[in-house]
Design an enzyme around this catalytic site. Structure first.
Site, PDB file in Angstrom:
ATOM      1  N   LYS A 195      10.683  -3.186   9.623  1.00  0.00           N
ATOM      2  CA  LYS A 195       9.176  -2.459  10.028  1.00  0.00           C
ATOM      3  C   LYS A 195       9.036  -3.934  11.402  1.00  0.00           C
ATOM      4  O   LYS A 195      10.139  -3.711  11.843  1.00  0.00           O
ATOM      5  CB  LYS A 195       8.632  -4.204   9.161  1.00  0.00           C
ATOM      6  CG  LYS A 195       7.695  -3.352   7.884  1.00  0.00           C
ATOM      7  CD  LYS A 195       7.413  -3.949   6.910  1.00  0.00           C
ATOM      8  CE  LYS A 195       7.105  -3.296   5.386  1.00  0.00           C
ATOM      9  NZ  LYS A 195       6.383  -4.220   4.563  1.00  0.00           N
ATOM     10  N   TYR A 238       0.335   3.918   3.531  1.00  0.00           N
ATOM     11  CA  TYR A 238       0.343   3.510   3.062  1.00  0.00           C
ATOM     12  C   TYR A 238      -0.944   3.661   2.115  1.00  0.00           C
ATOM     13  O   TYR A 238      -1.919   2.904   1.670  1.00  0.00           O
ATOM     14  CB  TYR A 238       0.204   1.713   3.134  1.00  0.00           C
ATOM     15  CG  TYR A 238       1.181   1.361   3.818  1.00  0.00           C
ATOM     16  CD1 TYR A 238       2.367   1.023   2.878  1.00  0.00           C
ATOM     17  CD2 TYR A 238       1.454   0.671   4.891  1.00  0.00           C
ATOM     18  CE1 TYR A 238       3.317  -0.397   2.701  1.00  0.00           C
ATOM     19  CE2 TYR A 238       2.811  -0.337   5.103  1.00  0.00           C
ATOM     20  CZ  TYR A 238       3.548   0.089   4.124  1.00  0.00           C
ATOM     21  OH  TYR A 238       4.772  -1.124   4.731  1.00  0.00           O
ATOM     22  N   PHE A 286      -5.759  -6.505   2.513  1.00  0.00           N
ATOM     23  CA  PHE A 286      -4.644  -7.175   2.995  1.00  0.00           C
ATOM     24  C   PHE A 286      -4.490  -5.600   4.224  1.00  0.00           C
ATOM     25  O   PHE A 286      -3.597  -5.181   5.328  1.00  0.00           O
ATOM     26  CB  PHE A 286      -3.315  -7.219   3.292  1.00  0.00           C
ATOM     27  CG  PHE A 286      -3.151  -6.796   1.286  1.00  0.00           C
ATOM     28  CD1 PHE A 286      -2.000  -5.604   1.937  1.00  0.00           C
ATOM     29  CD2 PHE A 286      -3.039  -7.112   0.316  1.00  0.00           C
ATOM     30  CE1 PHE A 286      -1.707  -5.142   0.787  1.00  0.00           C
ATOM     31  CE2 PHE A 286      -2.782  -6.805  -0.334  1.00  0.00           C
ATOM     32  CZ  PHE A 286      -1.334  -5.068  -0.278  1.00  0.00           C
ATOM     33  N   ASN A 304       6.791  -9.189   6.486  1.00  0.00           N
ATOM     34  CA  ASN A 304       8.449  -9.198   5.190  1.00  0.00           C
ATOM     35  C   ASN A 304       9.440  -7.980   5.814  1.00  0.00           C
ATOM     36  O   ASN A 304      10.109  -7.816   5.623  1.00  0.00           O
ATOM     37  CB  ASN A 304       8.136  -8.674   4.273  1.00  0.00           C
ATOM     38  CG  ASN A 304       7.275  -7.784   3.523  1.00  0.00           C
ATOM     39  OD1 ASN A 304       6.645  -6.970   4.901  1.00  0.00           O
ATOM     40  ND2 ASN A 304       6.300  -7.660   2.371  1.00  0.00           N
ATOM     41  N   HIS A 320      10.919  -2.451   4.596  1.00  0.00           N
ATOM     42  CA  HIS A 320       9.827  -1.438   3.734  1.00  0.00           C
ATOM     43  C   HIS A 320      11.031  -0.549   2.662  1.00  0.00           C
ATOM     44  O   HIS A 320      11.733  -0.267   3.337  1.00  0.00           O
ATOM     45  CB  HIS A 320       8.976  -0.396   3.620  1.00  0.00           C
ATOM     46  CG  HIS A 320       8.629   1.364   2.957  1.00  0.00           C
ATOM     47  ND1 HIS A 320       7.438   0.389   1.872  1.00  0.00           N
ATOM     48  CD2 HIS A 320       8.823   1.744   2.164  1.00  0.00           C
ATOM     49  CE1 HIS A 320       7.606   1.293   1.247  1.00  0.00           C
ATOM     50  NE2 HIS A 320       8.618   1.933   2.006  1.00  0.00           N
ATOM     51  N   GLU A 358       7.399  10.006   0.752  1.00  0.00           N
ATOM     52  CA  GLU A 358       8.035   9.125   2.040  1.00  0.00           C
ATOM     53  C   GLU A 358       9.015   9.990   3.103  1.00  0.00           C
ATOM     54  O   GLU A 358       8.734   9.908   4.295  1.00  0.00           O
ATOM     55  CB  GLU A 358       8.399   7.882   1.542  1.00  0.00           C
ATOM     56  CG  GLU A 358       6.965   7.152   1.153  1.00  0.00           C
ATOM     57  CD  GLU A 358       7.350   5.527   0.226  1.00  0.00           C
ATOM     58  OE1 GLU A 358       8.956   5.026   0.659  1.00  0.00           O
ATOM     59  OE2 GLU A 358       6.672   5.101  -0.448  1.00  0.00           O
TER      60      GLU A 358
HETATM   61  P1  GDP Z   1       6.862  -3.515  -1.433  1.00  0.00           P
HETATM   62  O1  GDP Z   1       7.194  -2.333  -1.975  1.00  0.00           O
HETATM   63  O2  GDP Z   1       7.208  -4.344  -1.544  1.00  0.00           O
HETATM   64  O3  GDP Z   1       6.334  -3.907   0.642  1.00  0.00           O
HETATM   65  O4  GDP Z   1       5.191  -4.054  -1.368  1.00  0.00           O
HETATM   66  P2  GDP Z   1       3.835  -3.136  -1.459  1.00  0.00           P
HETATM   67  O5  GDP Z   1       3.824  -1.958  -1.392  1.00  0.00           O
HETATM   68  O6  GDP Z   1       2.870  -3.759  -2.489  1.00  0.00           O
HETATM   69  O7  GDP Z   1       2.701  -3.915  -0.718  1.00  0.00           O
HETATM   70  C1  GDP Z   1       2.910  -3.130   0.985  1.00  0.00           C
HETATM   71  C2  GDP Z   1       2.489  -4.231   1.883  1.00  0.00           C
HETATM   72  O8  GDP Z   1       1.946  -4.987   1.825  1.00  0.00           O
HETATM   73  C3  GDP Z   1       4.335  -5.569   1.955  1.00  0.00           C
HETATM   74  O9  GDP Z   1       5.778  -5.130   1.894  1.00  0.00           O
HETATM   75  C4  GDP Z   1       3.505  -6.548   2.256  1.00  0.00           C
HETATM   76  O10 GDP Z   1       4.123  -6.411   3.916  1.00  0.00           O
HETATM   77  C5  GDP Z   1       1.923  -6.055   2.624  1.00  0.00           C
HETATM   78  N1  GDP Z   1       0.956  -7.157   1.761  1.00  0.00           N
HETATM   79  C6  GDP Z   1       1.552  -7.028  -0.339  1.00  0.00           C
HETATM   80  N2  GDP Z   1       0.043  -7.606  -0.180  1.00  0.00           N
HETATM   81  C7  GDP Z   1      -0.343  -8.431   0.353  1.00  0.00           C
HETATM   82  C8  GDP Z   1      -1.023  -9.329   0.943  1.00  0.00           C
HETATM   83  O11 GDP Z   1      -1.206 -10.165  -0.293  1.00  0.00           O
HETATM   84  N3  GDP Z   1      -1.560 -10.137   1.771  1.00  0.00           N
HETATM   85  C9  GDP Z   1      -0.916  -9.417   2.865  1.00  0.00           C
HETATM   86  N4  GDP Z   1      -0.508 -10.299   4.595  1.00  0.00           N
HETATM   87  N5  GDP Z   1       0.325  -8.458   3.372  1.00  0.00           N
HETATM   88  C10 GDP Z   1       0.841  -7.820   1.605  1.00  0.00           C
HETATM   89 MG    MG Z   2       5.497  -1.053  -2.107  1.00  0.00          MG
END
Ligand code: GDP
Ligand code: MG
Length: 149
Positions: A9, A49, A57, A112, A115, A126
């Site tokens: 990212k 996404y 968010f 974080n 991805h 993807e």
């Molecule tokens: P991943 O697969 O571990 O990346 O997680 P997800 O697919 O659930 O979410 C995608 C991305 O959205 C995450 O990597 C974070 O950057 C962001 N994200 C997820 N949950 C949150 C949250 O509760 N707050 C915020 N600010 N960002 C979030």
């Molecule tokens: Mg994810």
């Protein structure tokens, strides 16, 4: 052989972590099949996404992903989707184990740094989205040193 989509990212690129992240996947024994530095438009980030579009968010997440260039990659190997997720660590870096990428280099869930596809089917979608012209078909000469057969 299984493939996954990994994206460094904008914060990972800005913080100079590209080499470190590529190194971890390479040293594990996975094969790099595609790699590009790319800035994406809002509509493209929303498409990537789209499953999260109802989340509070979501717009902040899209702002984050379009805030600078990202490194898009395809990695190949046995169980690379789930092992890749383990290498990356939990979504929230506060809960990511030390030794994982997020555990070692990130603090907040909204920054974080990386991805990784969460399933073989999402990896397929993807990869098709990010590499519409396909990836590079090659086999590492290390293969017999990493796999029994
Ligand atoms: P991943 O697969 O571990 O990346 O997680 P997800 O697919 O659930 O979410 C995608 C991305 O959205 C995450 O990597 C974070 O950057 C962001 N994200 C997820 N949950 C949150 C949250 O509760 N707050 C915020 N600010 N960002 C979030
Ligand atoms: Mg994810």
């Amino acid at each position: 052989m299984e493939q996954t989509f990994i994206m460094i990212k904008p914060d990972g690129v800005q913080r100079g972590l590209v080499g470190e992240i590529v190194c971890r996947f390479e040293k594990k024994g996975f094969s790099l099949k595609g790699l590009k530095l790319i800035s994406v438009e809002r509509a493209f980030a929303e498409k990537h996404y789209e499953d999260l579009s109802s989340k509070p968010f979501f717009s902040g997440l899209v702002d984050y992903i379009i805030s600078g260039p990202v490194v898009a990659m395809v990695w190949e190997g046995k169980n690379v989707v789930s092992t890749g997720r383990n290498i990356i660590g939990a979504t929230n870096p506060a809960a990511s184990a030390p030794g994982t990428i997020r555990g070692d280099y990130a603090v907040e869930i909204g920054r974080n740094i990386i991805h990784g596809s969460d399933a073989v089917e999402s990896a397929r979608k993807e990869i098709a989205l990010w590499f519409p012209d396909g990836t590079v078909n090659w086999q590492s000469s290390l293969h017999p040193w990493i796999y029994e057969c």
